[in-house]
Design a protein around this motif. Structure first.
Motif, PDB file in Angstrom:
ATOM      1  N   UNK A   1     -16.041  28.401  85.880  1.00  0.00           N
ATOM      2  CA  UNK A   1     -16.788  29.281  84.988  1.00  0.00           C
ATOM      3  C   UNK A   1     -18.279  29.143  85.245  1.00  0.00           C
ATOM      4  N   UNK A   2     -19.028  30.104  84.711  1.00  0.00           N
ATOM      5  CA  UNK A   2     -20.481  30.004  84.799  1.00  0.00           C
ATOM      6  C   UNK A   2     -20.974  28.865  83.911  1.00  0.00           C
ATOM      7  N   UNK A   3     -22.020  28.176  84.362  1.00  0.00           N
ATOM      8  CA  UNK A   3     -22.624  27.116  83.550  1.00  0.00           C
ATOM      9  C   UNK A   3     -23.257  27.724  82.312  1.00  0.00           C
ATOM     10  N   UNK A   4     -23.982  28.799  82.496  1.00  0.00           N
ATOM     11  CA  UNK A   4     -24.678  29.454  81.389  1.00  0.00           C
ATOM     12  C   UNK A   4     -23.727  30.358  80.623  1.00  0.00           C
ATOM     13  N   UNK A   5     -24.046  30.592  79.367  1.00  0.00           N
ATOM     14  CA  UNK A   5     -23.378  31.611  78.573  1.00  0.00           C
ATOM     15  C   UNK A   5     -24.412  32.687  78.245  1.00  0.00           C
ATOM     16  N   UNK A   6     -23.951  33.922  78.049  1.00  0.00           N
ATOM     17  CA  UNK A   6     -24.845  35.067  77.955  1.00  0.00           C
ATOM     18  C   UNK A   6     -24.632  35.776  76.623  1.00  0.00           C
ATOM     19  N   UNK A   7     -25.715  36.102  75.912  1.00  0.00           N
ATOM     20  CA  UNK A   7     -25.590  36.728  74.581  1.00  0.00           C
ATOM     21  C   UNK A   7     -24.824  38.051  74.656  1.00  0.00           C
ATOM     22  N   UNK A   8     -23.978  38.289  73.659  1.00  0.00           N
ATOM     23  CA  UNK A   8     -23.225  39.533  73.567  1.00  0.00           C
ATOM     24  C   UNK A   8     -23.303  40.058  72.142  1.00  0.00           C
ATOM     25  N   UNK A   9     -22.984  41.337  71.975  1.00  0.00           N
ATOM     26  CA  UNK A   9     -22.980  41.991  70.666  1.00  0.00           C
ATOM     27  C   UNK A   9     -21.547  42.356  70.321  1.00  0.00           C
ATOM     28  N   UNK A  10     -21.102  41.950  69.148  1.00  0.00           N
ATOM     29  CA  UNK A  10     -19.727  42.222  68.727  1.00  0.00           C
ATOM     30  C   UNK A  10     -19.436  43.718  68.803  1.00  0.00           C
ATOM     31  N   UNK A  11     -18.283  44.075  69.384  1.00  0.00           N
ATOM     32  CA  UNK A  11     -17.871  45.465  69.474  1.00  0.00           C
ATOM     33  C   UNK A  11     -18.400  46.209  70.673  1.00  0.00           C
ATOM     34  N   UNK A  12     -19.321  45.598  71.427  1.00  0.00           N
ATOM     35  CA  UNK A  12     -19.865  46.229  72.626  1.00  0.00           C
ATOM     36  C   UNK A  12     -18.981  45.893  73.822  1.00  0.00           C
ATOM     37  N   UNK A  13     -18.777  46.851  74.701  1.00  0.00           N
ATOM     38  CA  UNK A  13     -17.940  46.623  75.878  1.00  0.00           C
ATOM     39  C   UNK A  13     -18.770  45.991  76.990  1.00  0.00           C
TER      40      UNK A  13
END
Length: 744
Positions: A56-68
């Motif tokens: 997996x990627x080391x970093x995690x990336x911000x996401x918005x609930x419900x966005x594809x």
């Protein structure tokens, strides 16, 4: 080049120069492999034991609930199949779930695309990309990955169909069975160009139920407009080379009654994946369009596949051309072209990809005898054209034998009655290879329509001519240049550029100095020409100084194929008490400001002083003297001006400072330091501010391109959002809409 819109860093995307963006997740060790396509480096997974291995990627990336969101990668593994997933994390970085893409149908050492898309689930605040080699039988099994993307869906610009219908990476909800088949998704091991991002991964897989015709269709029917030419296309994967697979573009009225259907059969050279196009003009009363794909005379259990479905406005092969795409590119058939006299025959050249200038097919003109034939196009509307010059252009290639060609434009009035014909002298069609041939003529009085005609005399029996990329357009000046004094920029228009060559554009001053002009990808220096028309808004032209423009196109052999020289223009600087602060990459932020005090420039220098004992004078070693430094003081007079200047300064980007001639100042690129803008005095409600802007001279930011929306259209926004309120909810500003920067 980094994948546009990628949330991943360049190192994580390409695995160059190391694997620092990745970590083993389960049952494997990771190392840097070689042999990648987006750079030599690859993410090499080696299984520790039997069972699935993941990284997996080391970093995690911000996401918005419900966005594809969309993830893809190129993979290579000779032993086991592979897949890619999106790992959703909550606020405490705990895994919620993993959305997995379709596992490839089998193992393949050839680089192939894997992909997945899904909506961010409830409580998700970030995500990681996971790559997997499925169920190695023992330790020591190797899989490799590179060219990894994670971000918002990558889709075809201008596509009327939604992303899930186009890509199939999430599910099959955008498609329905029309007849005699069942549908699912599979991921064949297909290799795509490393920089082609809108295809690959899952494909819609239709399995024929019983012997006979079978078809699928899009569920959605996007809005369409009568009189507009549209194209529909999809990648098709036929079960056999002899299978007749097809794509069909349909139009419906507001009552959902089908008005027309235009089908193009794929002439497949094998069992690979081939893009088949079809185009048609929407008939009167059109309200909606639809795409369908199918197979004619299939046999039970046969499988055909579909990927990257698109309905969009048909392209114009030469800016201003009146020739419809169907008649210009021959992707379906020979459209409106006919043999008026003689023995010649016309046909679409098959199979797919045999020879063409544009897309996958061309038209073949075959003369069985050494005689003369006349070939003519359909009649095309050209508007009120009396006295205007028109150019007809077409690609031709002699495949065998030879031809003498007389080029003609036929003129008609608005009712379609023939007026006259303008013809050139007969000349041999040059060979070998493709040649772009043209003919120019002036339309007579009452001309409102025109047709292209060729008189072809075969020089031997069984002569064959191939034709493609046909255009007819009004002959406008090759170069135009105009000024916009209010916004301080020059508009440069270049026409009839040789598509496929490399273009360089300079701004010139009266002393002969040349400066490269900025385009969407940075300074226009040997940039690939993708359209015959280029319009550049040059915001960096000096104020009050005469300038002109010179452009030069070169082919792959570095031979000049075209040049353009403009007239001389001068931007009016206006009030000399004002100057411009401009963001070269974001000209919508440029500010016209009142100058309180020009900078008292200084030029710093680093020096080392050595005091020699017993000697009066020091020994001093100096570096080169630095650029200009000083404080620019300007006024803003209203709250709107204050907000706009703050908007310009917010990004911290390199700016261009320009003033009128006579102030003893040259244009200078600057970095702006800490800013103060106290009130100007007077009453508390006085909107005036006095800004002190510490400037330091820097180099021209050569790689910064002018931001724009060439790859994003209003149609994309209409396709992605059900209402304008949804757009307002998703974006904070219209600039964010243009650049697809959604809020959190």
């Amino acid at each position: 080049m980094a994948i546009p819109g990628n949330y991943l860093s360049a190192t994580t995307e390409t695995v160059d120069p190391n694997t620092s963006g990745w970590v083993a997740k389960s049952n494997c060790t990771i190392s840097k492999g070689t042999g990648g396509r987006s750079g030599d480096g690859t993410l090499k997974l080696t299984s520790s034991a039997a069972g699935e291995m993941q990284a997996r990627t080391v970093a995690s990336y911000p996401v918005v609930v419900g966005t594809e969101y969309h993830a893809f990668a190129d993979a290579s593994g000779a032993t086991v199949p592979d897949r890619i997933g999106i790992r959703w994390l909550n606020a405490s970085s705990t895994e919620i779930s993993i959305s997995w893409g379709v596992t490839t149908a089998s193992a393949s050492a050839t680089w192939h695309r894997i992909a997945v898309a899904d909506l961010a689930p409830a409580t998700a605040v970030s995500a990681q990309v996971v790559v997997s080699c499925v169920t190695p039988g023992a330790g020591g099994v190797i899989g490799a990955f590179e060219n990894v993307y994670f971000g918002l869906p990558v889709r075809t610009a201008g596509n009327l169909l939604a992303f899930d219908t186009e890509s199939l990476e999430r599910n099959t909800s955008g498609w329905a069975v029309e007849s005699n088949c069942s549908i699912s998704r599979t991921a064949p091991m297909a290799q795509w160009p490393v920089d082609y991002y809108v295809a690959g991964g899952a494909m819609l897989t239709a399995t024929v139920t019983a012997n006979g015709n079978a078809s699928v269709k899009t569920v959605e029917k996007p809005a369409a407009t009568a009189g507009v030419e549209y194209q529909g296309y999809a990648y098709l994967n036929p079960p056999t080379a002899g299978s007749t697979c097809w794509v069909e573009l349909r139009f419906y009225d507001a009552s959902d009654v089908q008005l027309s259907a235009t089908r193009a059969n794929l002439s497949a050279p094998g069992t690979g994946i081939y893009r088949q196009k079809v185009s048609a003009v929407a008939p009167a009363s059109t309200a909606y369009a639809q795409l369908a794909c199918g197979i004619t005379s299939g046999t039970a259990a046969q499988v055909f596949r579909v990927d990257t479905a698109v309905i969009a406005t048909a392209p114009v092969l030469r800016e201003g051309s009146v020739v419809p795409y169907a008649d210009a590119s021959f992707e379906k058939d020979v459209a409106g072209w006919t043999v008026i006299s003689g023995v010649a025959t016309l046909a679409r050249l098959t199979p797919w990809g045999t020879d063409a200038l544009e897309e996958s097919y061309s038209m073949t003109v075959t003369s069985s005898t050494a005689t003369t034939s006349v070939v003519r196009s359909a009649v095309f509307p050209i508007g009120d054209a009396a006295g205007l010059a028109f150019t007809a252009e077409y690609g031709m290639k002699v495949a065998s034998g030879g031809f003498n060609l007389t080029r003609t434009i036929r003129w008609y009035d608005a009712s379609g009655s023939f007026l006259s014909a303008s013809s050139g002298s007969a000349a041999a069609v040059p060979s070998p290879n493709w040649w772009l041939l043209s003919f120019q003529a002036t339309a007579p009085a009452s001309a409102a329509k025109a047709a292209i005609e060729w008189t072809l005399t075969a020089t031997s029996a069984s002569s064959v001519l191939r034709v493609d990329k046909v255009s007819l357009w009004e002959s406008l000046p090759l170069v135009d240049v105009t000024t916009n004094d209010a916004s301080a920029y020059v508009t440069l228009t270049l026409r009839e550029l040789p598509v496929g060559d490399a273009l360089t554009v300079w701004r010139r001053t009266s002393d002969g100095a040349r400066t490269l002009v900025r385009g969407t990808n940075g300074l226009i220096d040997s940039e690939l020409i993708t359209s015959s028309l280029l319009v550049v808004e040059d915001y960096e032209a000096s104020l009050g100084v005469p300038v002109d423009y010179y452009a030069e196109a070169r082919n792959s052999s570095n031979i000049i194929t075209a040049t353009r020289d403009s007239a001389t223009v001068t931007l009016d600087p206006g009030d000399v008490q004002y100057g411009w602060l401009k963001d070269p990459g974001n000209p919508q932020r440029n500010c016209h400001v009142m100058i309180a005090r020009a900078p008292d420039w200084q030029r710093p220098i680093q020096q080392a002083e050595y005091r020699v004992r017993g000697r009066r004078d020091s020994v001093i070693h100096s570096d080169v003297r630095g650029g200009l430094e000083g404080d620019l003081v300007v006024y803003t007079q209203t709250d709107d001006e204050r907000i706009r200047l703050n908007w310009l300064l917010d990004s911290g980007n390199i700016l261009l400072w320009q003033v009128a001639p006579g102030m003893g100042e040259e244009d200078v690129y600057v970095a702006v330091g800490q800013v103060a803008f106290p009130r100007g005095g007077g009453v508390a409600t006085d909107p005036w501010r006095v800004w002190t802007l510490p400037l330091k001279q820097v180099d021209n930011p050569t790689t910064v391109g002018v931001s724009g929306s060439a790859g994003r259209t209003w149609q994309d926004i209409l396709t992605e959002y059900p209402t304008w309120q949804a757009v307002l909810d998703a974006f904070d500003t219209w600039e964010d809409v243009m650049f697809n920067r959604r809020n959190s």
